[in-house]
Write a protein that holds these residues in place. Structure first.
Motif, PDB file in Angstrom:
ATOM      1  N   ALA A   1     -50.103 -63.735 -43.150  1.00 58.84           N
ATOM      2  CA  ALA A   1     -49.532 -62.406 -43.364  1.00 58.84           C
ATOM      3  C   ALA A   1     -50.501 -61.476 -44.085  1.00 58.84           C
ATOM      4  N   LEU A   2     -51.547 -62.035 -44.672  1.00 59.58           N
ATOM      5  CA  LEU A   2     -52.575 -61.224 -45.336  1.00 59.58           C
ATOM      6  C   LEU A   2     -53.486 -60.513 -44.344  1.00 59.58           C
ATOM      7  N   GLN A   3     -53.480 -60.914 -43.075  1.00 59.41           N
ATOM      8  CA  GLN A   3     -54.535 -60.511 -42.157  1.00 59.41           C
ATOM      9  C   GLN A   3     -54.198 -59.454 -41.093  1.00 59.41           C
ATOM     10  N   PRO A   4     -52.967 -59.275 -40.623  1.00 58.10           N
ATOM     11  CA  PRO A   4     -52.761 -58.500 -39.390  1.00 58.10           C
ATOM     12  C   PRO A   4     -52.842 -56.985 -39.518  1.00 58.10           C
ATOM     13  N   CYS A   5     -53.172 -56.492 -40.700  1.00 53.70           N
ATOM     14  CA  CYS A   5     -53.335 -55.032 -40.837  1.00 53.70           C
ATOM     15  C   CYS A   5     -54.675 -54.548 -40.300  1.00 53.70           C
ATOM     16  N   ASP A   6     -55.638 -55.433 -40.190  1.00 57.94           N
ATOM     17  CA  ASP A   6     -57.002 -55.049 -39.827  1.00 57.94           C
ATOM     18  C   ASP A   6     -57.539 -55.954 -38.723  1.00 57.94           C
ATOM     19  N   ALA A   7     -58.576 -55.466 -38.035  1.00 58.91           N
ATOM     20  CA  ALA A   7     -59.289 -56.322 -37.090  1.00 58.91           C
ATOM     21  C   ALA A   7     -59.964 -57.455 -37.856  1.00 58.91           C
ATOM     22  N   PRO A   8     -59.999 -58.671 -37.303  1.00 57.41           N
ATOM     23  CA  PRO A   8     -60.683 -59.778 -37.987  1.00 57.41           C
ATOM     24  C   PRO A   8     -62.128 -59.422 -38.307  1.00 57.41           C
TER      25      PRO A   8
ATOM     26  N   LEU B   1     -46.751 -57.184 -27.682  1.00 55.54           N
ATOM     27  CA  LEU B   1     -47.535 -58.374 -27.969  1.00 55.54           C
ATOM     28  C   LEU B   1     -48.920 -58.040 -28.510  1.00 55.54           C
ATOM     29  N   ARG B   2     -49.222 -56.772 -28.622  1.00 54.27           N
ATOM     30  CA  ARG B   2     -50.539 -56.328 -29.077  1.00 54.27           C
ATOM     31  C   ARG B   2     -50.398 -55.398 -30.271  1.00 54.27           C
ATOM     32  N   GLY B   3     -51.499 -55.290 -31.019  1.00 48.78           N
ATOM     33  CA  GLY B   3     -51.560 -54.320 -32.094  1.00 48.78           C
ATOM     34  C   GLY B   3     -51.406 -54.922 -33.475  1.00 48.78           C
ATOM     35  N   PRO B   4     -51.791 -54.164 -34.498  1.00 49.96           N
ATOM     36  CA  PRO B   4     -51.684 -54.641 -35.878  1.00 49.96           C
ATOM     37  C   PRO B   4     -50.234 -54.650 -36.349  1.00 49.96           C
ATOM     38  N   SER B   5     -50.039 -55.168 -37.536  1.00 52.43           N
ATOM     39  CA  SER B   5     -48.738 -55.101 -38.196  1.00 52.43           C
ATOM     40  C   SER B   5     -48.968 -54.703 -39.638  1.00 52.43           C
ATOM     41  N   PHE B   6     -48.156 -53.748 -40.104  1.00 55.12           N
ATOM     42  CA  PHE B   6     -48.282 -53.290 -41.484  1.00 55.12           C
ATOM     43  C   PHE B   6     -47.080 -53.689 -42.326  1.00 55.12           C
ATOM     44  N   GLU B   7     -46.325 -54.647 -41.833  1.00 52.34           N
ATOM     45  CA  GLU B   7     -45.210 -55.175 -42.602  1.00 52.34           C
ATOM     46  C   GLU B   7     -45.710 -55.667 -43.954  1.00 52.34           C
ATOM     47  N   ASN B   8     -44.930 -55.432 -44.996  1.00 51.93           N
ATOM     48  CA  ASN B   8     -45.342 -55.858 -46.328  1.00 51.93           C
ATOM     49  C   ASN B   8     -45.663 -57.355 -46.336  1.00 51.93           C
ATOM     50  N   VAL B   9     -46.812 -57.686 -46.910  1.00 47.84           N
ATOM     51  CA  VAL B   9     -47.266 -59.073 -46.922  1.00 47.84           C
ATOM     52  C   VAL B   9     -46.229 -59.996 -47.551  1.00 47.84           C
ATOM     53  N   PHE B  10     -45.533 -59.509 -48.556  1.00 43.70           N
ATOM     54  CA  PHE B  10     -44.635 -60.351 -49.347  1.00 43.70           C
ATOM     55  C   PHE B  10     -43.224 -60.425 -48.786  1.00 43.70           C
TER      56      PHE B  10
END
Length: 320
Positions: free
Chosen positions: A77-84, A19-28
């Motif tokens: 989906a544009l956002q979860p790769c980085d901290a806000p 339930l925690r952590g970033p996601s690097f799934e392709n945005v598209f």
């Protein structure tokens, strides 16, 4: 994890185990969930649940906000790769966040929807999670306010909006996105003297005692000063933030049902939200995103950023 994980991550809405952590799934690619969080109806161990309220049958102008939750999820989906940006911490890594999915309801029985929203949000709160809602038109906020007030007592509200939504309405059976604050005040679930409406730029003969920082006043102030005034009004009261996307000028949020010129710029709104850190936020929502009127998806992108900042505002007073 790193960007290398994009090679293998897919459909994190269903496949991620944490339930925690970033996601690097392709945005598209992949199934859209809010910030690529896991869809779950099990809220055990969840700090914050995000849920959609896809109802727009109470609008006075253009419909389409029923499609808002889906569009906001996709835009996020544009956002979860980085901290806000701008918060100094990563809410996605420090807190357990789940996408609770949308509320089910019978679209042909709109008069029942406010009570259903209240029960839906109550269930999330009773499970021990905070709740951030994705609308939907602004009528959905009334049910959410009722559920939060039942748990926390009368609420202070920080409302970002072009309209005060305090038009008189004493018909209990009516569902109207322009009268929900009137009903909330009359029911005693909000405290007008400890609430503030930001960005208002339409007339209403009776503001019911709510403090108003209208759009011209906001343009004459810095975002820090606007937030300081709002925090002064709210004080230490339990607070709910409702963000009607039409608080933004149509240049920044054309995809909404009742656009009004002269509104906030997106940079103003983001700075105000960050400067509100420290309020005792209990819950919140972003509403009135209408994808059919949203060229290039820019309104949905704004809505996704607002919802993310609401997560950060909730977390800011609960870290460590």
């Amino acid at each position: 994890m790193s960007l290398e994980d994009a090679r293998t991550q897919i459909d994190h809405a269903f496949t991620r185990s944490d339930l925690r952590g970033p996601s690097f799934e392709n945005v598209f690619a992949g199934a859209p969930s809010f910030l690529r969080r896991r869809y779950s109806k099990d809220l055990a161990g969840v700090d914050i649940a995000v849920t959609g309220l896809p109802f727009d049958q109470a609008v006075t102008n253009r419909p389409g906000a029923r499609l808002g939750p889906r569009a906001i999820r996709e835009a996020s989906a544009l956002q979860p790769c980085d901290a806000p940006y701008g918060w100094g911490f990563d809410v996605l890594s420090e807190f357990a966040i789940a996408d609770y999915g949308d509320m089910a309801f019978d679209y042909a029985r709109p008069a029942l929807v406010p009570q259903q929203i209240e029960a839906h949000v109550r269930g999330i709160l009773q499970a021990g999670a905070a709740c951030i809602c994705l609308g939907g038109d602004h009528s959905v906020t009334l049910g959410a306010l009722r559920a939060h007030a039942e748990r926390h007592g009368p609420l202070s509200v920080i409302q970002f909006d072009a309209h005060t939504d305090t038009w008189a309405d004493d018909d209990a059976a009516r569902v109207d996105h322009g009268t929900f604050m009137y009903k909330a005040a009359r029911e005693g679930i909000v405290q007008p003297d400890r609430s503030v409406q930001i960005g208002i730029r339409t007339d209403n003969p009776d503001p019911l005692g709510f403090h108003i920082l209208d759009a011209p006043a906001c343009h004459a102030m810095t975002p820090a000063d606007i937030a300081a005034r709002a925090r002064e009004i709210v004080g230490d009261a339990p607070c709910y933030i409702t963000f009607d996307i039409d608080a933004l000028d149509p240049a920044f949020a054309p995809g909404t049902g009742t656009p009004v010129w002269g509104g906030l710029a997106s940079h103003q709104a983001s700075a105000i939200l960050r400067a509100l850190a420290g309020v005792d936020l209990k819950g919140g929502d972003v509403v009135e995103v209408s994808p059919p009127f949203d060229p290039a998806g820019i309104t949905a992108i704004a809505g996704a950023h607002v919802a993310t900042d609401l997560l950060c505002l909730w977390a800011a007073t609960r870290r460590g």
